[in-house]
Design an enzyme around this catalytic site. Structure first.
Site, PDB file in Angstrom:
ATOM      1  N   ARG A  60       0.847  -1.205   0.000  1.00 28.89           N
ATOM      2  CA  ARG A  60       0.000   0.000   0.000  1.00 28.89           C
ATOM      3  C   ARG A  60       0.881   1.252   0.000  1.00 28.89           C
ATOM      4  NH1 ARG A  60      -1.853   1.582   4.615  1.00 28.89           N
ATOM      5  NH2 ARG A  60      -2.609  -0.445   5.297  1.00 28.89           N
ATOM      6  N   TYR A  73     -14.875  16.815 -16.801  1.00 27.81           N
ATOM      7  CA  TYR A  73     -15.229  15.398 -16.827  1.00 27.81           C
ATOM      8  C   TYR A  73     -16.386  15.139 -15.855  1.00 27.81           C
ATOM      9  CZ  TYR A  73     -14.858  10.387 -16.244  1.00 27.81           C
ATOM     10  OH  TYR A  73     -15.143   9.041 -16.165  1.00 27.81           O
ATOM     11  N   ASP A 130      -5.895  18.956 -14.811  1.00 31.43           N
ATOM     12  CA  ASP A 130      -6.167  17.611 -15.326  1.00 31.43           C
ATOM     13  C   ASP A 130      -5.604  17.555 -16.743  1.00 31.43           C
ATOM     14  OD1 ASP A 130      -7.255  15.307 -16.484  1.00 31.43           O
ATOM     15  OD2 ASP A 130      -9.063  15.386 -15.258  1.00 31.43           O
ATOM     16  N   LYS A 163      -6.606   6.465 -19.985  1.00 31.71           N
ATOM     17  CA  LYS A 163      -6.748   7.011 -21.322  1.00 31.71           C
ATOM     18  C   LYS A 163      -5.425   6.885 -22.086  1.00 31.71           C
ATOM     19  CE  LYS A 163     -10.680   7.825 -19.381  1.00 31.71           C
ATOM     20  NZ  LYS A 163     -11.049   9.081 -18.766  1.00 31.71           N
TER      21      LYS A 163
HETATM   22  C1  LIG Z   1     -11.676   9.488 -17.553  1.00 38.08           C
HETATM   23  C2  LIG Z   1     -11.317  10.778 -16.959  1.00 38.08           C
HETATM   24  C3  LIG Z   1     -11.203  10.943 -15.575  1.00 38.08           C
HETATM   25  C4  LIG Z   1     -11.507   9.819 -14.608  1.00 38.08           C
HETATM   26  O1  LIG Z   1     -10.599   8.766 -14.729  1.00 38.08           O
HETATM   27  P1  LIG Z   1     -10.948   7.210 -14.495  1.00 38.08           P
HETATM   28  O2  LIG Z   1      -9.661   6.550 -14.776  1.00 38.08           O
HETATM   29  O3  LIG Z   1     -12.059   6.845 -15.424  1.00 38.08           O
HETATM   30  O4  LIG Z   1     -11.387   7.076 -13.059  1.00 38.08           O
HETATM   31  C5  LIG Z   1     -10.805  12.184 -15.098  1.00 38.08           C
HETATM   32  N1  LIG Z   1     -10.550  13.214 -15.937  1.00 38.08           N
HETATM   33  C6  LIG Z   1     -10.665  13.090 -17.270  1.00 38.08           C
HETATM   34  C7  LIG Z   1     -10.362  14.270 -18.148  1.00 38.08           C
HETATM   35  C8  LIG Z   1     -11.057  11.885 -17.826  1.00 38.08           C
HETATM   36  O5  LIG Z   1     -11.173  11.779 -19.162  1.00 38.08           O
END
Ligand SMILES: *Cc1c(COP(=O)(O)O)cnc(C)c1O
Length: 378
Positions: A46, A98, A170, A195
């Site tokens: 962890r 998001y 982000d 992604k």
């Molecule tokens: C998909 C996404 C998230 C969340 O991520 P997960 O891996 O699905 O939990 C946050 N910000 C953006 C811009 C995203 O495309």
């Protein structure tokens, strides 16, 4: 070393006594101590795990951060990040964000006493005007999802420095290959590594990258205490994905440019939102702060029926949530990723029932155009 090399060799700490080129998957929950009060550097997974550290070191290098922490998903990373704030404290976030982030901020965070409100962060004056005495941070997604609004990171960073606020960016859509927010003044970078970083639509993961030792210490404490660290096998998949990040981003962007250009000439497509088109309102700022435009396109059809037909008729392109992987995906933000956003807010942002979002993958651009053409006009 240049970026492409760092994708492959950026973890200077990776050392394998066997000479293995691929970091082994250390599938161990715990590690034995050589003696009392002595540690190999690893005690319990962890807290630290060698395979997770490998992925973290790679991304940390690419973002130019002080520390990167790998979480079990992007949302796990953002939820952990929110533990930096205390009840009564306030933060500002991009209004075209998001959907999962919006849900977190407006439900669980609010229940826990955190205050927040959204503004169009591509409008600098609106950002400045939204700051309150109890504001602690600005959370920016740029380009935004799905309307592709671009915020001026350096300008907001300067404002944050003046006001003593954290700037959180982000960076999921552009990745450090195209945009490195820490280098232009951000405090923390967030990723959904599900992604582009993973890149193969096969693994959920997230990251926080800290731009200072002080933030790294705070985030590490939250990380080990709340326990949403990325598992060893998933860490290995993300590290493997990162090795090809540069070439994937280049090719996906090249195809996205071609598709966006093709879409512009289509009778049934009313508008194309792609940051790489010179008429896009965020084009100039993108040129200034990023080295590329990415591979995400939103487009508006002439009717909801056309949108439905495209979703149900594409064959190569898959109708599925998520983005950034080798397979091209199309989504319907209105009822999918952004369904939790109040309908007036969605409408005001242009997230209507004719809008589709396309993540351009690694298939041939010709085949993708043929597929879309058949779905749209066939
Ligand atoms: C998909 C996404 C998230 C969340 O991520 P997960 O891996 O699905 O939990 C946050 N910000 C953006 C811009 C995203 O495309």
């Amino acid at each position: 070393m240049e970026f492409e090399t760092l994708c492959v060799h950026g973890d200077e700490k990776a050392y394998e006594p066997t000479g293995a080129l691929s970091m082994p998957i250390y599938q161990s929950a715990t590690f034995s101590h050589p003696g009392l009060g002595v540690s190999s550097g690893y005690d319990y997974s962890r807290l630290q795990n060698p395979t997770r550290e490998h992925a973290e070191n790679l991304l940390c290098k690419l973002e130019g951060g002080v520390d990167a922490l790998a979480f079990s998903s992007g949302m796990a990373a953002i939820a952990a990040l929110m533990e930096l704030f205390s009840p009564g404290e306030h933060f500002i976030f991009s209004d075209d964000i998001y959907g999962g982030s919006y849900r977190l901020f407006s439900s669980i965070n609010r229940k826990n006493g955190l205050k927040s409100n959204s503004v169009n962060t591509s409008d600098f004056e609106a950002v400045a005007a939204a700051i309150r005495p109890n504001t602690k941070a600005i959370f920016v997604e740029t380009p935004t999802n799905p309307m592709m609004q671009v915020s001026d990171i350096a300008r907001i960073a300067t404002l944050c420095k003046q006001k003593g606020l954290l700037l959180i960016v982000d960076n999921t859509f552009l990745t450090p290959y195209f945009q490195r927010p820490l280098e232009i003044g951000a405090s923390i970078v967030v990723h959904s590594a599900t992604k582009y970083l993973g890149g193969h639509n096969d693994t959920l993961a997230g990251f926080l990258v800290a731009g200072s030792a002080e933030l790294s210490e705070k985030l590490r404490f939250i990380f080990k205490t709340t326990g949403a660290g990325l598992a060893p096998f998933d860490s290995w998949l993300i590290a493997r994905g990162i090795k090809t990040l540069a070439v994937r981003m280049d090719r996906q962007q090249e195809s996205a440019l071609r598709l966006a250009g093709w879409m512009r000439g289509q009778r049934k497509i009313r508008a194309v939102h792609y940051v790489g088109l010179p008429e896009h309102p965020g084009y100039a700022i993108s040129k200034k702060q990023a080295s590329g435009f990415g591979a995400m396109i939103s487009f508006e059809l002439d009717s909801q029926e056309s949108a439905k037909r495209v979703l149900e008729s594409v064959r190569l392109i898959r109708f599925a949530e998520s983005l950034g992987g080798v397979e091209s995906l199309v989504t319907y933000p209105y009822l999918q990723t952004h369904a939790d956003i109040p309908v007036e807010t969605r409408k005001a942002k242009g997230i209507g029932d004719t809008l589709l979002r396309l993540s351009v993958g690694l298939e041939s651009a010709n085949d993708l155009i043929t597929d879309l053409d058949a779905a749209l006009n066939g």
